[in-house]
Design an enzyme around this catalytic site. Structure first.
Site, PDB file in Angstrom:
ATOM      1  N   THR A  73      -1.734   5.683   1.995  1.00 11.03           N
ATOM      2  CA  THR A  73      -2.954   4.874   2.011  1.00 11.03           C
ATOM      3  C   THR A  73      -3.026   4.023   3.277  1.00 11.03           C
ATOM      4  OG1 THR A  73      -2.892   4.748  -0.403  1.00 11.03           O
ATOM      5  CG2 THR A  73      -4.316   3.183   0.722  1.00 11.03           C
ATOM      6  N   LEU A 132       0.859  -1.173   0.000  1.00 12.11           N
ATOM      7  CA  LEU A 132       0.000   0.000   0.000  1.00 12.11           C
ATOM      8  C   LEU A 132       0.900   1.230   0.000  1.00 12.11           C
ATOM      9  CD1 LEU A 132      -2.738  -0.887   2.667  1.00 12.11           C
ATOM     10  CD2 LEU A 132      -2.960  -0.974   0.185  1.00 12.11           C
ATOM     11  N   ASP A 133       0.483   2.268  -0.733  1.00 10.42           N
ATOM     12  CA  ASP A 133       1.236   3.510  -0.707  1.00 10.42           C
ATOM     13  C   ASP A 133       1.356   4.026   0.719  1.00 10.42           C
ATOM     14  OD1 ASP A 133       1.316   3.373  -3.468  1.00 10.42           O
ATOM     15  OD2 ASP A 133      -0.353   4.777  -3.748  1.00 10.42           O
ATOM     16  N   LYS A 134       2.388   4.792   0.974  1.00 11.31           N
ATOM     17  CA  LYS A 134       2.604   5.356   2.312  1.00 11.31           C
ATOM     18  C   LYS A 134       1.377   6.117   2.794  1.00 11.31           C
ATOM     19  CE  LYS A 134       5.546   8.643   4.810  1.00 11.31           C
ATOM     20  NZ  LYS A 134       6.710   9.568   4.728  1.00 11.31           N
ATOM     21  N   ARG A 153      -5.160   5.994  -7.906  1.00 15.06           N
ATOM     22  CA  ARG A 153      -4.921   7.431  -7.898  1.00 15.06           C
ATOM     23  C   ARG A 153      -4.775   7.979  -9.308  1.00 15.06           C
ATOM     24  NH1 ARG A 153      -0.047   7.685  -3.568  1.00 15.06           N
ATOM     25  NH2 ARG A 153      -0.244   9.938  -3.923  1.00 15.06           N
TER      26      ARG A 153
END
Length: 288
Positions: A133, A129-131, A230
């Protein structure tokens, strides 16, 4: 490491050799050691590798340290881990926003380090997961199950559903975005839509409700490209609120949350489905 796996009733018919090679995905060299050391037992008996596995059979696998050398990483803080599901082989946790899934160098502390501290052994990243998110994320607790989980991800049988608050109103209840995604030429942090050189990316969108000039949507990933949701939403005029890279709408956080994770456990064939909550995400919704 020693593991005992009971074959479930609905398991497909196969031989011991097929089980180890095609289903457990054990590398050839390690399979050779298992065979020569007699480290594979079926119902506590040594059996021929062409023997058929019956439902209810107990498979005992013993791996020596040289089979799967432990990767040493610094441990983080176990108290930061919120467990959603855990068993002997895997763990699903609720990642807070603002925390990396794993560090960029061996000394950087991230969620992986905290989970490893909680488990008291080195864990392995299955997906990221993105930082910015938050939400449900899966880790392997040993290197034996890691390739099996990776295959489930590649075969698109691990379902990941996100909630996103994005700008504008959606004209349709559901839609599927299939634009290919590639790297940004000048900003290494970003991804862009690239029809020619980009990688296949598929995102299924379901409109949930309108909140002022924004919309709450559910997004289900069929592929897992970097920044996929995104980029897809931004390209179609629905940038996620609070996105520092693709949106101009400021918020306390990126309004993207990995709400639900569902998959079939490879050893028990049970359906594992977990939901993750986020206080900050819910607060962001209330403020709209």
């Amino acid at each position: 490491m020693k593991y005992t796996i009971t074959i479930p009733e609905q398991f497909p018919a196969m031989s011991v050799k097929e089980l180890l090679e095609d289903y457990f995905l054990i590398p050839r060299k390690i399979r050779h050691f298992l065979r020569t050391k007699k480290h594979v037992l079926v119902n506590r008996q040594i059996v021929h590798w062409q023997s058929k596995i019956q439902a209810g059979a107990r498979i005992e696998l013993t791996f020596d340290e040289e089979d799967y050398p432990e990767k040493i990483i610094p441990w983080g803080k176990s108290e930061l881990v919120q467990v959603l599901y855990e068993d002997e082989h895997l763990i699903v946790v609720n990642k807070p926003e603002g925390m990396k899934t794993h560090g960029n160098d061996p000394t950087e502390i991230a969620l992986l380090n905290h989970v490893s501290a909680y488990v008291q052994q080195t864990c392995y990243v299955v997906h990221r997961l993105d930082k910015e998110t938050s939400g449900a994320i899966l880790f392997a607790k040993n290197p034996f199950i890691l390739p099996i989980l990776n295959r489930l991800l590649e075969d698109k049988v691990i379902s990941r559903e996100y909630l996103a608050l994005c700008q504008g109103r959606f004209p349709e209840n559901t839609q599927t975005i299939t634009d290919k995604i590639g790297r940004h030429r000048h900003d290494r942090r970003k991804r862009v839509i690239d029809p020619q050189k980009g990688q296949t990316a598929i995102t299924h969108i379901t409109r949930l409700k309108a909140l002022g000039k924004t919309s709450l949507v559910a997004c289900r990933l069929e592929t897992g490209r970097t920044h996929q949701i995104r980029v897809h939403l931004s390209y179609h005029g629905h940038a996620i609120v609070g996105d520092p890279l693709y949106s101009h709408i400021v918020a306390d956080r990126l309004m993207l949350h990995a709400h639900k994770l569902t998959f079939t456990h490879p050893f028990t064939l049970e359906t594992i489905s977990v939901q993750a909550s986020s206080t900050s995400f819910e607060k962001g919704l209330r403020n709209r």
